[in-house]
Design a protein around this motif. Structure first.
Motif, short mmCIF file in Angstrom:
data_model
loop_
_atom_site.label_atom_id
_atom_site.label_comp_id
_atom_site.label_asym_id
_atom_site.label_seq_id
_atom_site.Cartn_x
_atom_site.Cartn_y
_atom_site.Cartn_z
N GLN A 120 0.84 -1.21 0.00
CA GLN A 120 0.00 0.00 0.00
C GLN A 120 0.87 1.26 0.00
O GLN A 120 0.58 2.22 -0.72
CB GLN A 120 -0.92 0.01 1.22
CG GLN A 120 -2.06 -0.98 1.14
CD GLN A 120 -2.84 -1.07 2.46
OE1 GLN A 120 -2.39 -0.62 3.50
NE2 GLN A 120 -4.02 -1.68 2.37
N SER A 121 1.95 1.25 0.77
CA SER A 121 2.85 2.40 0.82
C SER A 121 3.50 2.67 -0.53
O SER A 121 3.56 3.81 -0.99
CB SER A 121 3.94 2.19 1.87
OG SER A 121 3.38 2.09 3.15
N SER A 124 0.84 4.06 -2.96
CA SER A 124 0.55 5.49 -2.76
C SER A 124 1.74 6.36 -3.17
O SER A 124 1.55 7.46 -3.71
CB SER A 124 0.14 5.76 -1.31
OG SER A 124 1.24 5.55 -0.45
#
Length: 148
Positions: A120-121, A124
């Motif tokens: 997810q990091s 993003s």
């Protein structure tokens, strides 16, 4: 006309003196190759072939100069190892003979494992980068080849 009995190639070779000597030499070379393969690391074993055995000297063909240099460095150790295995070897001669290359089977590339939070990091981070950015492209390729 009487029917001829079929035998194996080894039987036919053994019937003739010259072929018997040739079969014996081929068997000795095969044994030396097996011993050499066992003594060498895989990257050298696949690039070196026993070519001949003349007057106690083992002639090895190497695929490249780099392999030949390493085999020459290992020569005394290889000769001693072959002698320990019961082979009568007085020395090793190495020649560069490029040619046959054995390609090792390609290893299947497995997707990288990435945890949910790191994925997810990175997603993003990639989304916040401008289009056409090399870093964004690299992150997208990385994310495409990973699994959770």
């Amino acid at each position: 006309m009487p029917a001829r009995k079929r035998g194996s190639l080894t039987d036919h070779l053994a019937d003739s003196d010259s072929f018997a000597r040739l079969a014996d030499q081929a068997e000795r070379l095969r044994q030396l190759q097996a011993l050499l393969d066992a003594m060498l690391p895989i990257h050298l074993a696949t690039a070196a072939r026993v070519a001949n055995l003349k007057r106690g000297k083992v002639v090895i063909h190497a695929d490249s100069g780099a392999v030949a240099v390493k085999l020459r460095q290992l020569g005394p150790r290889l000769a001693a190892g072959l002698n320990q295995q019961g082979q009568e070897v007085s020395g090793i001669e190495v020649r560069v003979q490029p040619g046959r290359r054995i390609s090792l089977p390609q290893q299947k590339i497995l997707p990288k494992e990435l945890g949910i939070r790191p994925k997810q990091s990175l997603t993003s981070l990639a989304a916040g980068l401008p289009d056409g950015s090399p870093l964004k492209a690299a992150l997208e390729r990385l994310l495409a080849t990973t699994r959770e």
